[in-house]
Design a protein around this motif. Structure first.
Motif, PDB file in Angstrom:
ATOM      1  N   ARG A  34       0.844  -1.214   0.062  1.00 28.73           N
ATOM      2  CA  ARG A  34       0.088   0.001   0.048  1.00 28.73           C
ATOM      3  C   ARG A  34       0.894   1.144   0.009  1.00 28.73           C
ATOM      4  O   ARG A  34       2.007   1.216   0.307  1.00 28.73           O
ATOM      5  N   ARG A  47      -2.485  14.716  13.120  1.00 33.74           N
ATOM      6  CA  ARG A  47      -3.028  13.408  12.703  1.00 33.74           C
ATOM      7  C   ARG A  47      -2.448  12.251  13.356  1.00 33.74           C
ATOM      8  O   ARG A  47      -1.600  12.473  14.207  1.00 33.74           O
ATOM      9  N   GLY A  48      -2.814  11.201  13.102  1.00 34.77           N
ATOM     10  CA  GLY A  48      -2.278  10.125  13.645  1.00 34.77           C
ATOM     11  C   GLY A  48      -2.981   9.606  15.028  1.00 34.77           C
ATOM     12  O   GLY A  48      -4.095   9.219  14.938  1.00 34.77           O
ATOM     13  N   TYR A 120      -5.931  -1.143  13.773  1.00 38.27           N
ATOM     14  CA  TYR A 120      -5.542  -0.057  14.292  1.00 38.27           C
ATOM     15  C   TYR A 120      -5.806  -0.113  16.075  1.00 38.27           C
ATOM     16  O   TYR A 120      -6.774  -0.671  16.456  1.00 38.27           O
TER      17      TYR A 120
HETATM   18  P1  TYD Z   1      -6.519   7.542   9.448  1.00 40.39           P
HETATM   19  O1  TYD Z   1      -5.679   6.262   9.683  1.00 40.39           O
HETATM   20  O2  TYD Z   1      -7.311   8.231  10.808  1.00 40.39           O
HETATM   21  O3  TYD Z   1      -5.599   9.221   9.154  1.00 40.39           O
HETATM   22  P2  TYD Z   1      -4.203   9.385  10.038  1.00 40.39           P
HETATM   23  O4  TYD Z   1      -3.455   8.306  10.403  1.00 40.39           O
HETATM   24  O5  TYD Z   1      -3.469  10.457   9.115  1.00 40.39           O
HETATM   25  O6  TYD Z   1      -4.779  10.259  11.141  1.00 40.39           O
HETATM   26  O7  TYD Z   1      -7.343   7.725   8.353  1.00 40.39           O
HETATM   27  C1  TYD Z   1      -8.100   8.612   7.830  1.00 40.39           C
HETATM   28  C2  TYD Z   1      -9.482   7.708   7.004  1.00 40.39           C
HETATM   29  O8  TYD Z   1      -9.051   7.451   6.091  1.00 40.39           O
HETATM   30  C3  TYD Z   1     -10.347   6.943   7.848  1.00 40.39           C
HETATM   31  O9  TYD Z   1     -11.637   6.808   7.525  1.00 40.39           O
HETATM   32  C4  TYD Z   1      -9.505   5.634   7.296  1.00 40.39           C
HETATM   33  C5  TYD Z   1      -9.377   5.850   5.960  1.00 40.39           C
HETATM   34  N1  TYD Z   1      -8.105   5.221   5.371  1.00 40.39           N
HETATM   35  C6  TYD Z   1      -8.091   4.439   4.194  1.00 40.39           C
HETATM   36  O10 TYD Z   1      -9.505   3.932   3.848  1.00 40.39           O
HETATM   37  N2  TYD Z   1      -7.177   3.545   3.668  1.00 40.39           N
HETATM   38  C7  TYD Z   1      -5.891   4.008   4.528  1.00 40.39           C
HETATM   39  O11 TYD Z   1      -4.976   3.150   3.772  1.00 40.39           O
HETATM   40  C8  TYD Z   1      -5.768   4.943   5.360  1.00 40.39           C
HETATM   41  C9  TYD Z   1      -4.417   5.151   5.788  1.00 40.39           C
HETATM   42  C10 TYD Z   1      -6.758   5.393   5.742  1.00 40.39           C
END
Ligand code: TYD
Length: 136
Positions: A34, A47-48, A120
């Motif tokens: 990915r 974020r994160g 997660y």
């Molecule tokens: P998120 O992981 O919460 O973002 P960050 O780590 O930047 O805070 O992801 C945000 C949104 O995107 C959440 O609804 C999940 C979606 N997403 C995907 O569909 N595919 C992916 O590869 C990632 C990383 C997130």
């Protein structure tokens, strides 16, 4: 020892500009399943704020800058991604918070697995519990 390795990628420079090539098994120590990027980050947002149970990632700020606060449950570190030739390799149970994005930041992330919400850990207390289970 650092919680995560900051890797220096080789830049191929000539009068036309710069190029960085990343190859699986050489610069990227995992199978790449990915590739995603974060950009247009609204001013002041972070974020994160999660960890993964089982995921390897390489984060690269191909434009602009940002700061990763990484935390293995025992210690925390701040790592700055401020050059496209730097990669932050995040492997194992690591809590990450991404802050201080510049407006022009484009953060590319390579990962060794598809997106799986089940992987997660979005709750910090749950993360600490997992770290303790792992270390005992
Ligand atoms: P998120 O992981 O919460 O973002 P960050 O780590 O930047 O805070 O992801 C945000 C949104 O995107 C959440 O609804 C999940 C979606 N997403 C995907 O569909 N595919 C992916 O590869 C990632 C990383 C997130």
């Amino acid at each position: 020892m650092s919680i995560c390795k900051l890797i220096d990628f080789k830049t191929l420079k000539d009068e036309r500009g710069s190029l960085i090539a990343l190859e699986q098994g050489q610069d990227i120590p995992f199978e790449i399943k990915r590739f995603y990027y974060i950009f247009n980050i609204s001013k002041g947002f972070e974020r994160g704020f999660h960890a993964h149970s089982n995921l390897k990632q390489m984060a690269i700020a191909v434009s602009g800058k940002c700061m990763f606060l990484i935390d293995n449950g025992i210690k925390k570190e701040e790592m700055y991604l401020d050059n496209p030739n730097k990669g932050l390799f995040i492997d194992g149970l690591i809590w990450r918070e991404i802050k201080e994005f510049t407006e022009d930041c484009v953060l590319v992330v390579l990962a060794n697995d598809h997106y799986k919400e089940k992987d997660y850990i979005r709750d910090y207390k749950e993360f600490i519990k997992k770290v303790n289970l792992y270390n005992n």
